[in-house]
Design a protein around this motif. Structure first.
Motif, PDB file in Angstrom:
ATOM      1  N   ILE A  61       1.816   6.586  -6.973  1.00 26.04           N
ATOM      2  CA  ILE A  61       0.618   7.411  -7.651  1.00 26.04           C
ATOM      3  C   ILE A  61       0.995   8.959  -7.223  1.00 26.04           C
ATOM      4  O   ILE A  61       0.678   9.827  -8.226  1.00 26.04           O
ATOM      5  CB  ILE A  61      -0.670   7.127  -6.901  1.00 26.04           C
ATOM      6  CG1 ILE A  61      -1.253   5.671  -7.252  1.00 26.04           C
ATOM      7  CG2 ILE A  61      -1.802   8.281  -7.065  1.00 26.04           C
ATOM      8  CD1 ILE A  61      -2.493   5.403  -6.386  1.00 26.04           C
ATOM      9  N   ASP A  62       1.572   9.091  -6.217  1.00 29.23           N
ATOM     10  CA  ASP A  62       2.033  10.695  -5.911  1.00 29.23           C
ATOM     11  C   ASP A  62       3.106  11.201  -7.207  1.00 29.23           C
ATOM     12  O   ASP A  62       3.245  12.074  -7.310  1.00 29.23           O
ATOM     13  CB  ASP A  62       2.613  10.802  -4.619  1.00 29.23           C
ATOM     14  CG  ASP A  62       1.535  10.500  -3.677  1.00 29.23           C
ATOM     15  OD1 ASP A  62       0.357  10.566  -3.788  1.00 29.23           O
ATOM     16  OD2 ASP A  62       2.007  10.233  -2.396  1.00 29.23           O
ATOM     17  N   LEU A  94       2.811   1.844 -12.104  1.00 30.73           N
ATOM     18  CA  LEU A  94       2.463   1.641 -10.861  1.00 30.73           C
ATOM     19  C   LEU A  94       2.722   0.056 -10.468  1.00 30.73           C
ATOM     20  O   LEU A  94       3.198  -0.273  -9.330  1.00 30.73           O
ATOM     21  CB  LEU A  94       0.948   1.759 -10.626  1.00 30.73           C
ATOM     22  CG  LEU A  94       0.454   3.278 -10.755  1.00 30.73           C
ATOM     23  CD1 LEU A  94      -1.161   3.077 -10.470  1.00 30.73           C
ATOM     24  CD2 LEU A  94       0.998   4.001  -9.620  1.00 30.73           C
ATOM     25  N   MET A 126      -7.331   7.655 -10.597  1.00 34.29           N
ATOM     26  CA  MET A 126      -7.946   7.804  -9.414  1.00 34.29           C
ATOM     27  C   MET A 126      -9.431   7.591  -9.908  1.00 34.29           C
ATOM     28  O   MET A 126     -10.566   6.848  -9.331  1.00 34.29           O
ATOM     29  CB  MET A 126      -7.877   8.978  -8.624  1.00 34.29           C
ATOM     30  CG  MET A 126      -6.525   9.199  -8.201  1.00 34.29           C
ATOM     31  SD  MET A 126      -6.327   7.910  -6.759  1.00 34.29           S
ATOM     32  CE  MET A 126      -7.442   8.410  -5.465  1.00 34.29           C
ATOM     33  N   PHE A 158      -9.914   4.006  -8.146  1.00 31.11           N
ATOM     34  CA  PHE A 158     -10.390   4.372  -6.771  1.00 31.11           C
ATOM     35  C   PHE A 158     -11.519   5.085  -6.297  1.00 31.11           C
ATOM     36  O   PHE A 158     -11.399   5.861  -5.138  1.00 31.11           O
ATOM     37  CB  PHE A 158      -9.003   4.974  -6.384  1.00 31.11           C
ATOM     38  CG  PHE A 158      -7.600   4.292  -6.400  1.00 31.11           C
ATOM     39  CD1 PHE A 158      -7.262   3.429  -5.645  1.00 31.11           C
ATOM     40  CD2 PHE A 158      -6.860   4.409  -7.667  1.00 31.11           C
ATOM     41  CE1 PHE A 158      -6.381   2.552  -5.648  1.00 31.11           C
ATOM     42  CE2 PHE A 158      -5.648   3.608  -7.859  1.00 31.11           C
ATOM     43  CZ  PHE A 158      -5.404   2.347  -6.884  1.00 31.11           C
ATOM     44  N   LYS A 180      -2.723  11.069 -12.880  1.00 29.81           N
ATOM     45  CA  LYS A 180      -3.260  10.767 -11.576  1.00 29.81           C
ATOM     46  C   LYS A 180      -4.883  10.760 -11.433  1.00 29.81           C
ATOM     47  O   LYS A 180      -5.400  10.064 -10.849  1.00 29.81           O
ATOM     48  CB  LYS A 180      -2.607  11.735 -10.535  1.00 29.81           C
ATOM     49  CG  LYS A 180      -2.912  11.208  -8.960  1.00 29.81           C
ATOM     50  CD  LYS A 180      -2.644  12.653  -8.087  1.00 29.81           C
ATOM     51  CE  LYS A 180      -1.021  12.516  -8.088  1.00 29.81           C
ATOM     52  NZ  LYS A 180      -0.448  13.391  -6.842  1.00 29.81           N
ATOM     53  N   GLN A 215       0.696  -1.125  -0.023  1.00 25.02           N
ATOM     54  CA  GLN A 215       0.052   0.025  -0.106  1.00 25.02           C
ATOM     55  C   GLN A 215       0.922   1.242   0.070  1.00 25.02           C
ATOM     56  O   GLN A 215       0.460   2.254  -0.809  1.00 25.02           O
ATOM     57  CB  GLN A 215      -0.914   0.099   1.284  1.00 25.02           C
ATOM     58  CG  GLN A 215      -2.080  -0.958   1.222  1.00 25.02           C
ATOM     59  CD  GLN A 215      -2.988  -0.670   0.199  1.00 25.02           C
ATOM     60  OE1 GLN A 215      -3.255   0.311  -0.281  1.00 25.02           O
ATOM     61  NE2 GLN A 215      -3.859  -1.827  -0.156  1.00 25.02           N
ATOM     62  N   GLU A 216       1.969   1.216   0.753  1.00 27.60           N
ATOM     63  CA  GLU A 216       2.771   2.412   0.750  1.00 27.60           C
ATOM     64  C   GLU A 216       3.410   2.565  -0.547  1.00 27.60           C
ATOM     65  O   GLU A 216       3.690   4.127  -0.931  1.00 27.60           O
ATOM     66  CB  GLU A 216       3.991   2.031   1.986  1.00 27.60           C
ATOM     67  CG  GLU A 216       3.411   1.982   3.237  1.00 27.60           C
ATOM     68  CD  GLU A 216       4.289   1.672   4.490  1.00 27.60           C
ATOM     69  OE1 GLU A 216       5.350   1.427   4.103  1.00 27.60           O
ATOM     70  OE2 GLU A 216       4.251   1.896   5.529  1.00 27.60           O
ATOM     71  N   LYS A 217       3.817   1.642  -1.040  1.00 28.86           N
ATOM     72  CA  LYS A 217       4.769   1.592  -2.445  1.00 28.86           C
ATOM     73  C   LYS A 217       3.625   2.031  -3.454  1.00 28.86           C
ATOM     74  O   LYS A 217       4.192   3.154  -4.507  1.00 28.86           O
ATOM     75  CB  LYS A 217       5.180   0.260  -2.984  1.00 28.86           C
ATOM     76  CG  LYS A 217       6.291  -0.101  -2.347  1.00 28.86           C
ATOM     77  CD  LYS A 217       6.858  -1.364  -2.625  1.00 28.86           C
ATOM     78  CE  LYS A 217       8.071  -2.061  -2.151  1.00 28.86           C
ATOM     79  NZ  LYS A 217       8.592  -3.263  -2.460  1.00 28.86           N
ATOM     80  N   LEU A 218       2.403   1.761  -3.468  1.00 24.93           N
ATOM     81  CA  LEU A 218       1.433   2.286  -4.357  1.00 24.93           C
ATOM     82  C   LEU A 218       1.100   3.680  -4.371  1.00 24.93           C
ATOM     83  O   LEU A 218       0.989   4.399  -5.312  1.00 24.93           O
ATOM     84  CB  LEU A 218       0.059   1.427  -4.121  1.00 24.93           C
ATOM     85  CG  LEU A 218      -0.921   1.623  -5.179  1.00 24.93           C
ATOM     86  CD1 LEU A 218      -0.649   1.500  -6.679  1.00 24.93           C
ATOM     87  CD2 LEU A 218      -2.290   0.810  -4.742  1.00 24.93           C
ATOM     88  N   GLN A 219       1.069   4.063  -3.014  1.00 23.67           N
ATOM     89  CA  GLN A 219       0.629   5.533  -2.753  1.00 23.67           C
ATOM     90  C   GLN A 219       1.753   6.277  -3.312  1.00 23.67           C
ATOM     91  O   GLN A 219       1.536   7.456  -3.613  1.00 23.67           O
ATOM     92  CB  GLN A 219       0.378   5.856  -1.311  1.00 23.67           C
ATOM     93  CG  GLN A 219      -0.112   7.098  -1.083  1.00 23.67           C
ATOM     94  CD  GLN A 219      -1.341   7.471  -1.762  1.00 23.67           C
ATOM     95  OE1 GLN A 219      -2.337   6.815  -1.692  1.00 23.67           O
ATOM     96  NE2 GLN A 219      -1.223   8.545  -2.309  1.00 23.67           N
ATOM     97  N   ALA A 220       2.794   6.018  -3.020  1.00 20.62           N
ATOM     98  CA  ALA A 220       4.031   6.758  -3.271  1.00 20.62           C
ATOM     99  C   ALA A 220       4.180   6.785  -5.041  1.00 20.62           C
ATOM    100  O   ALA A 220       4.528   7.896  -5.413  1.00 20.62           O
ATOM    101  CB  ALA A 220       5.471   6.012  -2.877  1.00 20.62           C
TER     102      ALA A 220
END
Length: 291
Positions: free
Chosen positions: A236-237, A284, A248, A252, A244, A229-234
């Motif tokens: 996406i940012d 991603l 989303m 999402f 993005k 989850q942390e890797k995915l969020q990073a």
């Protein structure tokens, strides 16, 4: 006789078998019906066979209800309600009456005994155990013969096994296997949990390995999911604003937008939106799978 003849028990004016009082009334009623003479039986059978006379069939059935009761009592040792056995036997009696040929030279009771017992046998085998203990014809024959051959409670001795096997024309091992099946009892696979911990009941489900109860594996999976989850969020940012927004809006949110909705929003073609989405998804995946 017409092929469309159907005999139904509920068309007969007989007492109900739904309770004990009903059973007593039924037995008294059955015993009060006169037994047919050979001449009367033959005449009724001819009326049924050649004239399709339903009333004649009912008279033949009702005069033999006491016979079904007698047979049902012989199967009382299986722990099944005698009322059910009588009902099943009556079905066999009706089938026998429907097929009885008055020119055969035998009485109906001799002809019907096979049909009556066959229905009772089938009912017993279906309801005596949740797990069927006799499925083939030879097993069924052995089951009922073994029940009648057992003179006492408890297991057969070696001499009794040899004697029964010889009498029934089967191997001693076959007799022993059927006796084991007959003496087995049903157990709930997943019995209800006892409220009193001091009175636990052990059932088969308790002996199965619980694959989910592995703290080490559960902790590892939780850690892996968190890092993913942390890797995915990073990842996406790091996408540009348009990519993005497309990701989303497509993956999402509850109310996902179509390619055409996003094409109108960003003033490009739907195909271009698809290409941007595909490129973003590729980035991603690489970010998430990267060690």
């Amino acid at each position: 006789m017409g092929k469309d003849l159907v005999l139904k028990q509920n068309t007969l004016p007989i007492p109900s078998l739904s309770d004990t009082d009903g059973l007593d009334s039924y037995i008294r009623f059955a015993n009060s019906i006169p037994i047919l003479s050979e001449e009367e039986e033959k005449e009724l059978a001819k009326r049924l066979r050649y004239q399709n006379d339903i009333e004649a069939a009912q008279k033949m059935i009702m005069s033999h209800l006491r016979f079904v009761i007698k047979v049902a009592r012989g199967f009382s040792g299986y722990g099944l309600p005698i009322t059910d056995l009588i009902q099943e036997g009556n079905i066999g009696l009706m089938k026998a009456v429907k097929r009885f040929d008055p020119d055969m030279g035998v009485r109906l009771v001799s002809f019907a005994v096979h049909w009556v017992k066959a229905e009772m046998h089938e009912y017993i085998l279906k309801n005596w155990r949740i797990v069927k203990i006799a499925t083939t014809k030879s097993q069924r024959k052995l089951f009922f013969n073994l029940r009648s051959s057992k003179k006492r409670l408890g297991w057969f001795s070696d001499d009794e096994i040899q004697s029964v096997a010889k009498e029934l024309g089967v191997k001693p091992e076959t007799v022993l296997e059927m006796e084991k099946r007959m003496n087995a009892y049903d157990m709930a696979f997943d019995a209800p949990i006892e409220e009193n911990d001091d009175e636990r009941s052990f059932h088969p489900a308790m002996y199965l390995e619980d694959q989910s109860a592995n703290p080490e594996q559960a902790l590892a999976e939780e850690d892996f999911e968190q890092k993913t989850q942390e890797k995915l969020q990073a990842a996406i940012d790091k996408l540009d604003d348009r990519s993005k927004d497309i990701i989303m809006s497509r993956w999402f949110v509850d109310e996902k937008l179509t390619l055409h909705d996003l094409a109108a929003k960003h003033n490009v073609s739907a195909e271009r939106i698809r290409q941007i989405e595909e490129a973003a998804m590729h980035k991603l995946k690489i970010a998430v799978l990267k060690l």
